[in-house]
Design a protein around this motif. Sequence first.
Motif, PDB file in Angstrom:
ATOM      1  N   THR A  24      15.342  -9.755  -4.221  1.00  0.00           N
ATOM      2  CA  THR A  24      15.273  -9.913  -2.777  1.00  0.00           C
ATOM      3  C   THR A  24      14.236  -9.004  -2.133  1.00  0.00           C
ATOM      4  N   ASP A  25      13.661  -9.503  -1.040  1.00  0.00           N
ATOM      5  CA  ASP A  25      12.702  -8.741  -0.240  1.00  0.00           C
ATOM      6  C   ASP A  25      13.478  -7.954   0.812  1.00  0.00           C
ATOM      7  N   VAL A  26      14.311  -7.034   0.330  1.00  0.00           N
ATOM      8  CA  VAL A  26      15.181  -6.232   1.191  1.00  0.00           C
ATOM      9  C   VAL A  26      15.151  -4.796   0.701  1.00  0.00           C
ATOM     10  N   ASP A  27      15.032  -3.848   1.608  1.00  0.00           N
ATOM     11  CA  ASP A  27      15.117  -2.436   1.244  1.00  0.00           C
ATOM     12  C   ASP A  27      16.598  -2.062   1.141  1.00  0.00           C
ATOM     13  N   ALA A  28      17.126  -2.059  -0.085  1.00  0.00           N
ATOM     14  CA  ALA A  28      18.548  -1.892  -0.318  1.00  0.00           C
ATOM     15  C   ALA A  28      18.832  -0.583  -1.039  1.00  0.00           C
ATOM     16  N   PRO A  29      20.009  -0.002  -0.824  1.00  0.00           N
ATOM     17  CA  PRO A  29      20.360   1.215  -1.556  1.00  0.00           C
ATOM     18  C   PRO A  29      20.579   0.904  -3.032  1.00  0.00           C
ATOM     19  N   CYS A  30      20.280   1.874  -3.878  1.00  0.00           N
ATOM     20  CA  CYS A  30      20.590   1.745  -5.297  1.00  0.00           C
ATOM     21  C   CYS A  30      22.057   2.096  -5.523  1.00  0.00           C
ATOM     22  N   GLY A  31      22.564   1.728  -6.675  1.00  0.00           N
ATOM     23  CA  GLY A  31      23.945   2.039  -7.010  1.00  0.00           C
ATOM     24  C   GLY A  31      24.620   0.901  -7.732  1.00  0.00           C
ATOM     25  N   GLU A  32      25.751   1.203  -8.321  1.00  0.00           N
ATOM     26  CA  GLU A  32      26.542   0.208  -9.028  1.00  0.00           C
ATOM     27  C   GLU A  32      27.648  -0.327  -8.107  1.00  0.00           C
ATOM     28  N   PHE A  33      28.591   0.525  -7.723  1.00  0.00           N
ATOM     29  CA  PHE A  33      29.683   0.106  -6.848  1.00  0.00           C
ATOM     30  C   PHE A  33      29.735   0.921  -5.560  1.00  0.00           C
ATOM     31  N   GLY A  46      13.913   8.442  -6.934  1.00  0.00           N
ATOM     32  CA  GLY A  46      14.075   9.482  -5.930  1.00  0.00           C
ATOM     33  C   GLY A  46      14.115   8.945  -4.520  1.00  0.00           C
ATOM     34  N   ALA A  47      13.815   7.645  -4.356  1.00  0.00           N
ATOM     35  CA  ALA A  47      13.836   7.029  -3.039  1.00  0.00           C
ATOM     36  C   ALA A  47      15.265   6.692  -2.630  1.00  0.00           C
ATOM     37  N   ALA A  48      15.468   6.510  -1.336  1.00  0.00           N
ATOM     38  CA  ALA A  48      16.790   6.160  -0.824  1.00  0.00           C
ATOM     39  C   ALA A  48      17.098   4.687  -1.026  1.00  0.00           C
ATOM     40  N   THR A  49      16.054   3.840  -1.093  1.00  0.00           N
ATOM     41  CA  THR A  49      16.240   2.399  -1.229  1.00  0.00           C
ATOM     42  C   THR A  49      15.255   1.833  -2.242  1.00  0.00           C
ATOM     43  N   GLN A  50      15.496   0.573  -2.596  1.00  0.00           N
ATOM     44  CA  GLN A  50      14.621  -0.154  -3.513  1.00  0.00           C
ATOM     45  C   GLN A  50      14.439  -1.565  -2.989  1.00  0.00           C
ATOM     46  N   ASN A  51      13.245  -2.079  -3.073  1.00  0.00           N
ATOM     47  CA  ASN A  51      12.957  -3.474  -2.753  1.00  0.00           C
ATOM     48  C   ASN A  51      12.518  -4.139  -4.053  1.00  0.00           C
ATOM     49  N   SER A  52      13.417  -4.912  -4.654  1.00  0.00           N
ATOM     50  CA  SER A  52      13.129  -5.437  -5.996  1.00  0.00           C
ATOM     51  C   SER A  52      11.963  -6.419  -5.975  1.00  0.00           C
ATOM     52  N   ASP A  53      11.880  -7.273  -4.950  1.00  0.00           N
ATOM     53  CA  ASP A  53      10.788  -8.235  -4.884  1.00  0.00           C
ATOM     54  C   ASP A  53       9.445  -7.527  -4.709  1.00  0.00           C
ATOM     55  N   ALA A  54       9.361  -6.575  -3.775  1.00  0.00           N
ATOM     56  CA  ALA A  54       8.101  -5.862  -3.543  1.00  0.00           C
ATOM     57  C   ALA A  54       7.683  -5.072  -4.769  1.00  0.00           C
ATOM     58  N   LEU A 107       0.825  -1.204   0.000  1.00  0.00           N
ATOM     59  CA  LEU A 107       0.000   0.000   0.000  1.00  0.00           C
ATOM     60  C   LEU A 107       0.854   1.246   0.000  1.00  0.00           C
ATOM     61  N   VAL A 108       1.966   1.210   0.740  1.00  0.00           N
ATOM     62  CA  VAL A 108       2.881   2.347   0.746  1.00  0.00           C
ATOM     63  C   VAL A 108       3.469   2.559  -0.634  1.00  0.00           C
ATOM     64  N   LEU A 109       3.898   1.462  -1.279  1.00  0.00           N
ATOM     65  CA  LEU A 109       4.449   1.565  -2.631  1.00  0.00           C
ATOM     66  C   LEU A 109       3.391   2.067  -3.599  1.00  0.00           C
ATOM     67  N   LEU A 110       2.161   1.599  -3.435  1.00  0.00           N
ATOM     68  CA  LEU A 110       1.078   2.025  -4.316  1.00  0.00           C
ATOM     69  C   LEU A 110       0.857   3.520  -4.215  1.00  0.00           C
ATOM     70  N   ALA A 111       0.939   4.050  -2.992  1.00  0.00           N
ATOM     71  CA  ALA A 111       0.740   5.485  -2.813  1.00  0.00           C
ATOM     72  C   ALA A 111       1.922   6.281  -3.329  1.00  0.00           C
ATOM     73  N   SER A 112       3.120   5.692  -3.254  1.00  0.00           N
ATOM     74  CA  SER A 112       4.332   6.415  -3.639  1.00  0.00           C
ATOM     75  C   SER A 112       4.565   6.391  -5.129  1.00  0.00           C
ATOM     76  N   TRP A 113       4.148   5.302  -5.822  1.00  0.00           N
ATOM     77  CA  TRP A 113       4.471   5.102  -7.234  1.00  0.00           C
ATOM     78  C   TRP A 113       3.196   4.879  -8.042  1.00  0.00           C
ATOM     79  N   PRO A 114       2.371   5.906  -8.249  1.00  0.00           N
ATOM     80  CA  PRO A 114       1.120   5.713  -8.978  1.00  0.00           C
ATOM     81  C   PRO A 114       1.330   5.268 -10.412  1.00  0.00           C
ATOM     82  N   VAL A 115       2.449   5.652 -11.026  1.00  0.00           N
ATOM     83  CA  VAL A 115       2.692   5.227 -12.414  1.00  0.00           C
ATOM     84  C   VAL A 115       2.819   3.714 -12.483  1.00  0.00           C
ATOM     85  N   LEU A 116       3.568   3.118 -11.523  1.00  0.00           N
ATOM     86  CA  LEU A 116       3.742   1.679 -11.505  1.00  0.00           C
ATOM     87  C   LEU A 116       2.407   0.976 -11.283  1.00  0.00           C
ATOM     88  N   ALA A 117       1.604   1.528 -10.403  1.00  0.00           N
ATOM     89  CA  ALA A 117       0.364   0.859 -10.038  1.00  0.00           C
ATOM     90  C   ALA A 117      -0.592   0.760 -11.218  1.00  0.00           C
TER      91      ALA A 117
END
Length: 230
Positions: A181-190, A198-206, A8-18
């Motif tokens: 993974t179901d983990v709130d992880a930082p984005c980045g390459e190295f 624009g978020a600080a983290t990403q949860n790829s599974d969610a 629900l939080v993701l749905l509210a934050s990312w209306p384009v995805l929803a």
Amino acid sequence: MHRIFRALVLLASWPVLAHAVDSHLIYLNTCKPIGCPVQPGPDDAANGASSIPNQPSTVSPFAFSDATFERTAGCLRAVFARYDISITTTDPGALPRREMMIAGESQDVGLPPGTSGVAPFTGDPIDNAIAYAFATTIGDDPDALCWAAAAQLGHLYGLDNEHYCPDLMSYTGGCGLKAFTDVDAPCGEFSDRTCASGAATQNSDATLRLVIGDADRIFLAGFDPDMPAP
């Protein structure tokens, strides 16, 4: 309850995805026997057009054995088995799909030598587009081919790179089997950076569960059956 609240939080934050329209189909293309012609232009996998090359190009065929490709395809089915998606190795013709060309090398589409894969990326889901895992560059390694292809397909679902080794969206290796993974992880390459969203983290599974949905149906259109995750 925790997963529902996060969705629900993701749905509210990312209306384009929803509200994204999704074809629920991935086509794995080896470009056999004579290569895949690709026309430059707006992404349109059903008509062989891609935003990646800047001139008409041909992606050379998959250079390894059928057994290597079958193991790669089986790995990808396992990786995506939890999501409401079907994977086929049969050309779906004019049907919209996310197409993964597991074939050729980066020079085929005008990219620098040594590039292992590429996909259009905007931070939002892109349907009916072509992504590439350059098999000749990656080598005769089903796990490496699978993980490279999964990461590029992840970009088509709006996923950014993650600075978290166990995730398929990570550049780094040496941490065992990878997954979304179901983990709130930082984005980045190295190193850590802000995500494209624009978020600080990403949860790829969610994110994939939100964009695609959970696997809850039987695909009956005559393509290859899904392989359950191990």
